[in-house]
Design an enzyme around this catalytic site. Structure first.
Site, short mmCIF file in Angstrom:
data_model
loop_
_atom_site.label_atom_id
_atom_site.label_comp_id
_atom_site.label_asym_id
_atom_site.label_seq_id
_atom_site.Cartn_x
_atom_site.Cartn_y
_atom_site.Cartn_z
N ASP A 21 -3.16 -17.52 5.44
CA ASP A 21 -4.18 -18.39 4.84
C ASP A 21 -4.86 -19.25 5.91
O ASP A 21 -6.08 -19.43 5.92
CB ASP A 21 -3.61 -19.24 3.70
CG ASP A 21 -2.22 -19.74 3.96
OD1 ASP A 21 -1.45 -19.03 4.62
OD2 ASP A 21 -1.88 -20.84 3.52
N TYR A 80 0.81 -1.22 0.00
CA TYR A 80 0.00 0.00 0.00
C TYR A 80 0.84 1.27 0.00
O TYR A 80 0.29 2.36 -0.10
CB TYR A 80 -0.88 0.05 1.26
CG TYR A 80 -2.18 -0.65 1.11
CD1 TYR A 80 -2.21 -2.02 0.94
CD2 TYR A 80 -3.38 0.05 1.12
CE1 TYR A 80 -3.42 -2.68 0.81
CE2 TYR A 80 -4.58 -0.61 0.99
CZ TYR A 80 -4.59 -1.97 0.83
OH TYR A 80 -5.79 -2.61 0.71
#
Ligand code: NAP
Length: 415
Positions: free
Chosen positions: A281, A160
């Site tokens: 995950d 970002y």
């Protein structure tokens, strides 16, 4: 002091005194209405917050609102193209606490995300998103009440940071040339390239904020979520620096998962915080399958973005999810959804996200009674099935109401 902002005559500034905030009884708090559905949900939120404060404190306390501008309203007030006036970037830190509706980000051109601009310019390095279920809200899972986490997402670094070069440009060619020739890589020449910086400073700032929060509220665990098995020197380092900070600055208050078994036979000693980590995950499974094993969650920027929306879905979706962007003291509370432009001006959408962001703000001021009153009243309203269209379509026998009517019913339900 400002070009266009009118500072109210009533009320006082919140001040930073040492390592604490000094909150006057009538603090001046700045707000940005927001674009699209912003004005509708802001009007609703402001009425609910004012009513709760009045209900709990009578004349003794009051929020004195000060409007500041960005997005469409920025252009209306300051002229075409001024979507983020300097006034606004000055007022937020000056008055310490602010709240905002959503702002438009043009896709693929125009100007950069105003939200990202504010986070970076004001060093609001923590995106804080509590995710808990309000009883009565429709949920896709069997036990939404088991999820009660607060996600601290690093807000300024990672992919970002906005450091990237478009495929085919001389800049991209230069970076690729360096990486291929000088660093022995073999990257395709028709690639766009982005950089993922994760620093010791950024990581320790977010870890410190999360651990302090857990310690001050006596929460049972802090979990670092990362993808360190693949990205060892960014995501893996994030985890390592997180543990390092826990040891260095919160050593007396924390126990790691390894120590829990080595020293304490799996039983967390009274009053200690368990520090653990999970691969990203796996964490997406964990919050679905064993949500009650998690409390405070700390993530780098991108993982946190995904995880907070996924978690919010379990308790009723983004319409119900509050958030804040915080620095060491300055805090900007905001609805987590966007401007939903197709509903602009229809008095239709759910204002709960912004109202609950206001609840976080009341808690930040230490006005817990008013915060609790709003949550209780919202739960009662949803249990009566008086809800906006988004929840009504998921409930049987609901009475579908407008944004403003929903707010009015919450106010009637305050006690
Ligand atoms: P969005 O505005 O969040 O809306 C997407 C959909 O989510 C809506 O069509 C609606 O779904 C549902 N929704 C959002 N807010 C709702 C509410 N309060 N009540 C009920 N339903 C709600 O996402 P987007 O369309 O991707 O983005 C629109 C603009 O907002 C873009 O310019 C984007 O950059 C910006 N944005 C700003 C922020 C921010 O300021 N923090 C955050 C995200 C996006 P249904 O139509 O299916 O009911």
């Amino acid at each position: 002091m400002f070009e266009k902002i009118k500072v109210p005559e009533e009320g006082e500034k919140i001040e930073i005194a040492g390592d604490r905030l000094r909150i006057p009884d009538k603090p001046i708090i700045s707000f940005i209405e927001g674009d699209g559905i912003g004005p509708d949900i802001w009007a609703a939120a402001q009425r609910v917050l004012d009513a709760a404060v009045e209900k709990k404190y009578g004349d003794a306390r009051k929020i004195v609102w000060m409007e500041i501008f960005a997005g469409d309203k920025g252009q209306q007030v300051y002229g075409e193209g001024v979507v983020m006036p300097d006034d606004t970037l000055k007022a937020i830190p000056e008055f310490v606490v602010a709240i905002k509706g959503p702002l438009t980000t043009p896709i693929g051109g125009g100007y950069r995300s105003l939200n990202v601009t504010m986070r970076q310019k004001l060093n609001l390095y923590a995106c804080v998103r509590p995710v808990r279920w309000i009883p009565g809200v429709p949920s896709p899972v069997k036990h939404p009440e088991k999820l009660n986490v607060i996600i601290f997402r690093e807000n300024t670094e990672d992919v970002y940071a906005g450091i990237e070069w478009r495929e085919g440009t001389p800049e991209a060619a230069k970076v690729l040339d360096f990486l291929n020739k000088k660093m022995g890589r073999n990257i395709r020449l028709d690639s766009g390239v982005g950089i993922k910086p994760i620093s010791v400073t950024g990581t320790k700032n977010i870890a410190r904020k999360a651990l302090r929060y857990a310690r001050d509220r006596k929460l049972p665990s802090v979990t670092f979520v990362h993808k360190g098995n693949i990205m060892k020197f960014t995501e893996g380092a994030f985890k390592d620096w997180g543990y390092e900070l826990a040891r260095e600055e919160f050593g007396d208050a924390t126990v790691t998962e390894a120590e829990l078994w080595e020293k304490y036979d799996g039983e967390l000693p009274e009053g200690k915080i368990l520090v653990k980590d999970r691969i990203a995950d796996s964490m997406f499974q964990q919050i679905l399958l064993r949500p009650d094993e998690y409390s405070v969650v700390v993530t780098p920027n991108l993982n946190g973005d995904y995880l907070s929306d996924a978690a919010a879905a379990q308790v009723g979706g983004l319409g119900m999810a509050p958030g804040a962007n915080m620095g060491d003291f300055v805090a900007l509370f905001e609805a987590t959804h966007g401007t939903a432009p197709k509903y602009t001006g229809q008095d239709k959408v759910n204002p709960s996200s912004l109202i609950l962001s206001g609840v976080m703000m009341l808690e930040y001021l230490g006005w817990q009674e008013a915060a609790d009153a709003v949550v209780g009243a919202m739960a009662r309203t949803v249990q009566e099935k008086v809800v906006t269209y988004d929840l009504a379509r998921q409930m049987e026998g609901a009475r579908k109401v407008k944004t403003s009517e929903y707010a009015t019913r919450i106010i009637e339900n305050l006690n």
